[in-house]
Design a protein around this motif. Structure first.
Motif, PDB file in Angstrom:
ATOM      1  N   ASN A 282       0.867  -1.195   0.000  1.00 13.98           N
ATOM      2  CA  ASN A 282       0.000   0.000   0.000  1.00 13.98           C
ATOM      3  C   ASN A 282       0.891   1.228   0.000  1.00 13.98           C
ATOM      4  O   ASN A 282       1.850   1.295   0.754  1.00 13.98           O
TER       5      ASN A 282
ATOM      6  N   PRO B 294       0.987  -5.249   3.223  1.00 15.79           N
ATOM      7  CA  PRO B 294      -0.332  -5.615   3.786  1.00 15.79           C
ATOM      8  C   PRO B 294      -0.220  -6.309   5.145  1.00 15.79           C
ATOM      9  O   PRO B 294      -1.114  -6.169   5.982  1.00 15.79           O
TER      10      PRO B 294
ATOM     11  N   SER C 218      -8.566 -10.130   5.053  1.00 16.45           N
ATOM     12  CA  SER C 218      -8.187  -8.870   4.437  1.00 16.45           C
ATOM     13  C   SER C 218      -9.074  -7.780   5.001  1.00 16.45           C
ATOM     14  O   SER C 218     -10.299  -7.874   4.898  1.00 16.45           O
TER      15      SER C 218
ATOM     16  N   ARG D  25      -5.288  -2.206   1.778  1.00 13.14           N
ATOM     17  CA  ARG D  25      -5.573  -3.593   2.135  1.00 13.14           C
ATOM     18  C   ARG D  25      -4.589  -4.067   3.196  1.00 13.14           C
ATOM     19  O   ARG D  25      -3.382  -4.038   2.987  1.00 13.14           O
ATOM     20  N   ALA D  26      -5.120  -4.472   4.341  1.00 11.80           N
ATOM     21  CA  ALA D  26      -4.298  -5.039   5.409  1.00 11.80           C
ATOM     22  C   ALA D  26      -4.617  -6.523   5.512  1.00 11.80           C
ATOM     23  O   ALA D  26      -5.779  -6.913   5.425  1.00 11.80           O
TER      24      ALA D  26
END
Ligand code: ADP
Ligand code: MG
Length: 364
Positions: free
Chosen positions: A251, A285, A311, A325-326
């Motif tokens: 990201n 992420p 996610s 997005r983690a």
């Protein structure tokens, strides 16, 4: 066989006659490929991967620079004397010949000392076919094989002359997803069994990461970074490399360093030892830790459960993409606060900052 590329450059005349500007497909490439290793040559389409491979094979002559096999300069040696096996994306088998005849083909024109008896040829062909596990298909025609099997025939044909160097140009691109996985494991196994120095070209970072001893990341003809897959992933030298490696991708945010604090938007996310100024911030992420007191804030969009992980998709106004997005452990519960606000701490070793103009990594 160790391969050394020294200041290797290849320019092509312009296709657009008016502009007259030449295309520099490969620009001052310097790489040393250790003996017996599998190297992944990786980069987006048009970055000069195939051109590099063809120069190693001898099919294309460099504009300048040198190619060494071991200590021997092979820059002007003809392809047939280099001892390389080449495999292309589209197999390139002879459709009217059987598998056996296709594999035998490279052995039939050997001359002088290299000349083989019929028996030796058949032995070699059978051995190569067994190695790629198509020993039972020798009497079929290519049209009677699956894509994966055809590619194995092409690999057997490249191996039958026991090359010193194996060159593979996007060999898995024409296969469906499952076969691609299976065949890439096969290639790794064959490479280990034969110990042949191998250069594997692909635009697919996951493919390159998963089978290579070392990856070479290229962009517009220029090497960006060379190293073991994990160390390039963990320690990217610039924003391009950071973005090119990893699924889901890193990201990126507009950020700034101000008096030893790293800001993403208005959130001071961590202390850093770096000069003041605008920067690009990359966060892998897997670098987000949900926490009620977390310093990075966002607005939850969605939580996608994927079994082992989930996610967490959220919005942050400083993000360079519409959403962030983690990836977090599925056991961890993410409960948004008021107005769907989610908060994260960031893992220090998963955060990278880059010069906003050059994209070069700034270490902190
Ligand atoms: P990749 O394999 O990474 O997709 P290539 O090595 O095929 O990239 O091409 C690198 C660059 O060189 C591209 O811009 C391509 O258009 C150009 N190029 C490749 N081959 C030729 C050629 N024979 N004539 C002119 N330009 C070429
Ligand atoms: Mg190519």
């Amino acid at each position: 066989m160790r391969i050394t590329l020294q200041h290797l450059t290849k320019s092509f005349p312009s296709r657009n006659k008016k502009s007259g500007e030449e295309v520099v497909a490969v620009n001052d490439l310097d790489i040393e490929i250790p003996d017996g290793k599998l190297i992944g040559l990786l980069g987006p389409s048009g970055c000069g991967k195939s051109t590099t491979l063809y120069m190693i094979s001898g099919l294309q002559k460099p504009t300048s620079g040198k190619i060494l096999f071991g200590d021997k300069d092979v820059t002007s040696l003809e392809p047939e004397h280099r001892g390389v096996g080449l495999v292309f994306q589209n197999y390139a088998l002879y459709p009217h010949l059987t598998v056996k005849q296709n594999i035998l083909f490279p052995l039939q024109n050997l001359k002088g000392e290299e000349k083989l008896t019929k028996e030796e040829m058949l032995d070699r062909a059978q051995h190569a076919a067994d190695l790629v596990q198509i020993g039972e298909l020798m009497d079929r025609k290519p049209s009677e094989l699956s894509g994966g099997q055809q590619q194995r025939v092409a690999i057997a044909r490249a191996l039958v002359k026991t090359p010193r160097v194996l060159l593979l140009d996007e060999p898995l691109s024409n296969l469906d997803a499952r076969l691609r996985l299976q065949t890439r494991e096969e290639i790794r196994r064959i490479q280990r069994e034969t110990g042949v120095t191998t250069v594997f070209v692909t635009h697919d970072q996951e493919e390159a990461m998963s089978i290579s001893d070392m990856i070479v990341v290229m962009k517009e003809g220029v090497v960006q970074q060379i190293g073991e897959p994990q160390s390039v992933y963990d320690d990217p030298g610039n924003l391009f490399v950071a973005q090119f490696l990893g699924t889901p991708p890193i990201n990126t945010f507009d950020g700034r360093v101000d008096h030893g604090k790293l800001f993403i938007g208005e959130d001071a996310v961590m202390d850093v030892d770096a000069p003041d100024g605008e920067v690009a911030v990359g966060v892998r992420p897997e670098g987000f830790v949900p926490s009620e007191s977390g310093k990075l804030t966002g607005k939850l969009v969605n939580i996608e459960v994927m079994g082992r992980d989930c996610s967490v998709v959220f919005e942050n106004s400083a993000s360079r993409k519409p959403s962030v997005r983690a990836i977090i452990d599925a056991d961890i519960r993410v409960t948004p606060g008021e107005n769907n606000v989610v908060r994260f701490d960031l893992k220090r070793n998963k955060v990278f900052i880059f010069n906003n103009e050059t994209g070069e990594r700034i270490r902190f």
